[in-house]
Design a protein around this motif. Structure first.
Motif, short mmCIF file in Angstrom:
data_model
loop_
_atom_site.label_atom_id
_atom_site.label_comp_id
_atom_site.label_asym_id
_atom_site.label_seq_id
_atom_site.Cartn_x
_atom_site.Cartn_y
_atom_site.Cartn_z
N UNK A 240 -2.00 -39.33 18.04
CA UNK A 240 -2.31 -39.06 19.45
C UNK A 240 -2.64 -37.60 19.72
N UNK A 241 -2.13 -36.69 18.91
CA UNK A 241 -2.40 -35.27 19.14
C UNK A 241 -2.76 -34.62 17.81
N UNK A 242 -3.56 -33.57 17.88
CA UNK A 242 -4.04 -32.88 16.69
C UNK A 242 -3.30 -31.55 16.54
N UNK A 243 -2.76 -31.34 15.36
CA UNK A 243 -2.10 -30.08 15.04
C UNK A 243 -3.00 -29.26 14.12
N UNK A 244 -2.87 -27.96 14.20
CA UNK A 244 -3.67 -27.09 13.34
C UNK A 244 -3.25 -27.27 11.88
N UNK A 245 -4.24 -27.33 11.01
CA UNK A 245 -4.01 -27.48 9.58
C UNK A 245 -4.62 -26.26 8.89
N UNK A 246 -3.84 -25.57 8.09
CA UNK A 246 -4.30 -24.37 7.39
C UNK A 246 -4.25 -24.60 5.88
N UNK A 247 -4.90 -23.70 5.16
CA UNK A 247 -4.90 -23.80 3.70
C UNK A 247 -3.52 -23.47 3.11
N UNK A 248 -2.63 -22.87 3.89
CA UNK A 248 -1.28 -22.60 3.39
C UNK A 248 -0.54 -23.88 3.08
N UNK A 249 -0.83 -24.94 3.84
CA UNK A 249 -0.20 -26.23 3.57
C UNK A 249 -0.58 -26.75 2.19
N UNK A 250 -1.84 -26.52 1.77
CA UNK A 250 -2.26 -26.95 0.44
C UNK A 250 -1.63 -26.08 -0.65
N UNK A 251 -1.43 -24.79 -0.37
CA UNK A 251 -0.82 -23.91 -1.36
C UNK A 251 0.64 -24.27 -1.59
N UNK A 252 1.36 -24.56 -0.53
CA UNK A 252 2.77 -24.93 -0.68
C UNK A 252 2.94 -26.22 -1.49
N UNK A 253 1.96 -27.11 -1.41
CA UNK A 253 2.05 -28.39 -2.11
C UNK A 253 1.37 -28.36 -3.48
N UNK A 254 0.99 -27.17 -3.93
CA UNK A 254 0.35 -27.00 -5.25
C UNK A 254 -0.93 -27.84 -5.38
N UNK A 255 -1.71 -27.89 -4.33
CA UNK A 255 -2.98 -28.62 -4.35
C UNK A 255 -4.11 -27.65 -4.67
N UNK A 256 -5.14 -28.16 -5.31
CA UNK A 256 -6.31 -27.34 -5.61
C UNK A 256 -7.06 -27.03 -4.33
N UNK A 257 -7.46 -25.79 -4.17
CA UNK A 257 -8.15 -25.37 -2.95
C UNK A 257 -9.63 -25.72 -3.03
N UNK A 258 -9.88 -27.01 -3.11
CA UNK A 258 -11.25 -27.53 -3.15
C UNK A 258 -11.56 -28.12 -1.79
N UNK A 259 -12.51 -27.51 -1.10
CA UNK A 259 -12.80 -27.95 0.27
C UNK A 259 -13.34 -29.38 0.31
N UNK A 260 -14.02 -29.83 -0.75
CA UNK A 260 -14.55 -31.19 -0.75
C UNK A 260 -13.43 -32.22 -0.79
N UNK A 261 -12.33 -31.89 -1.48
CA UNK A 261 -11.21 -32.83 -1.58
C UNK A 261 -10.25 -32.70 -0.40
#
Length: 474
Positions: A196-217
């Motif tokens: 129902x509501x949109x929260x801001x999503x930053x690349x820091x969330x991907x870094x904390x989860x050890x995800x590859x910083x690939x914008x396509x994925x």
């Protein structure tokens, strides 16, 4: 977007007055509050006719009733005094027909509006159109990078559509929520179903989860970062409290060990020495102790002595209810059979062509190629010989004296080109004709195969069927 009413099965007190406000859902994710002054009994999912924003009426679905609406208003920080629109009635058949007709015009109207925007060269994308149920107003939703001057566009759309027009700019995520779609996970988009509501999503969330910083994925259907990156972020942040933040090279007796990767939930960190490809797993608590030793100026022992023994995953083989026949049969078995048949047919065709060529050579000797059709030898027909030797003709008549006629093209050719005597100079032969014919047969004909003899005999019989029963010329 749907809300379950947990209080629907509970009995209310006798002096209880139901809450007068009802939440109504319209196309997309739009929800508004309306007053139920007439105390109409409504259930979730029913179609109702409500007051429009600028007059007229609109049709929507009931999404929430009762005390849950009071909680929803507190959550959205909406006061009771701000709710002024009211519910007219439950939607009748006429209201539903008008509503369906208005919804059927939205697709065509959107494409016409897009064409008008392209003609005016406006940097905007019209993504959706929402008609009011009475066809008096249409809301156009568009996305753009900046501000757009669409005054001329509104004039042209008002002339072509003859309705009141409202332009509303939305973001990429709101556009994806209105249009819907399938995400990379294979399920329907969260923003179009329950979010129902949109929260801001930053690349820091991907870094904390050890995800590859690939914008396509990491990007969703809207082109922005996926909303699901925030779902497990709190769990990762709790697990990272026991793991050191800034990890530097560990100073050990065997040299400096460089950090390679971290398993957050198992709390194991991998290090490697320079020139060594093997990674050494060490517990996070031990890494903190080594970092404290290095700050005090002490070297830690070799990390290989403190490596954690990681058990290999145990693979349990489950018995199958069926027989596994993979690899027992070749996938090209049918192709091999067809190839074998084709090769066999080719070999047979080659043999037949060789036999035919050999038969042609045996029929026409080399020395007789230049012989003319008038210089061929005269031989008695084989059918006549058999009839004379038997003493009767095939039809039962008595044998008569016959003079052999010149042989046709199917007969053998003479070896020399010298002209023979005319048939009138020969004496008529009655019984010795078989001997004469036997003496006139050449040795080359005896070498022919049975197949060629059968063909020649059939041709001779067909050519002489009309002449065998006639009397011989005197």
């Amino acid at each position: 977007m749907e809300v379950h009413d947990w209080l629907s099965n509970l009995d209310m007190p006798s002096n209880y007055k139901p809450f007068q406000v009802t939440e109504i859902k319209f196309k997309g994710s739009r929800k508004e509050f309306f007053l139920n002054n007439d105390n109409i009994y409504l259930e979730i999912g029913e179609l109702v006719a409500v007051e429009g924003p600028t007059g007229g009426f609109d049709v929507g679905h009931v999404s929430l009733t009762g005390e849950l609406v009071r909680i929803q208003m507190k959550r959205r920080k909406t006061a009771l005094d701000q709710v002024t629109k009211k519910i007219y009635r439950k939607a009748t058949e006429a209201d539903v027909e008008k509503w369906n007709a208005a919804k059927g015009m939205e697709w065509e109207t959107m494409h016409k509006a897009r064409k008008l925007a392209l003609d005016l060269r406006l940097q905007m994308k019209i993504s959706d159109v929402d008609y009011q149920a009475d066809k008096t107003k249409a809301t156009f939703f568009y996305t753009a990078d900046g501000r757009v001057d669409f005054r001329e566009l509104i004039k042209k759309m008002a002339e072509s559509f003859r309705i009141r027009i409202e332009m509303r700019q939305i973001g990429m995520r709101q556009e994806a929520g209105r249009l819907g779609g399938i995400g990379s996970c294979g399920r329907e988009l969260c923003c179009s179903t329950w979010l129902t509501n949109f929260k801001t999503v930053s690349t820091a969330a991907a870094r904390y989860q050890n995800l590859s910083l690939n914008t396509l994925k990491l990007a969703g259907q809207c082109g922005k970062l996926k909303c699901c990156l925030n779902y497990e972020l709190d769990t990762y942040l709790d697990a990272l409290k026991d793991i050191p933040d800034r990890i530097e090279n560990l100073d050990t007796e065997a040299g400096y060990a460089r950090h390679q990767k971290t398993d957050i939930f198992k709390k194991i960190m991998w290090f490697s020495y320079q020139g060594d490809e093997n990674w050494i797993p060490v517990k996070a608590a031990r890494v903190k102790e080594i970092m404290a030793m290095n700050k005090a100026g002490k070297k830690a022992p070799n990390l290989k002595e403190e490596a954690v023994q990681i058990a290999a995953p145990v693979v349990v083989e489950k018995p199958f209810d069926y027989e596994n026949v993979v690899g027992q049969d070749s996938l090209t078995r049918l192709d091999e059979r067809s190839r074998g048949k084709n090769n066999q047919n080719k070999n047979n065709n080659q043999k037949n062509s060789r036999n035919n060529n050999q038969n042609k050579r045996e029929r026409v000797p080399v020395g007789e190629k230049n012989a003319g059709p008038n210089n061929r030898t005269q031989q008695p027909q084989q059918g006549v010989q058999k009839a004379q030797q038997g003493g009767k003709q095939p039809n039962g008549t008595k044998p008569q004296q016959t003079v052999p006629k010149p042989q046709h093209v199917n007969g053998p050719k003479p070896q020399n080109n010298k002209p023979k005597q005319q048939p009138q100079a020969q004496k008529p032969v009655v019984k010795a004709e078989g001997n004469v014919a036997a003496e006139g047969v050449k040795p080359e004909q005896s070498k022919n195969k049975n197949r060629n003899n059968r063909r020649k005999n059939n041709n001779r019989r067909n050519n002489n069927n009309g002449s065998e029963n006639k009397p011989a010329a005197e």
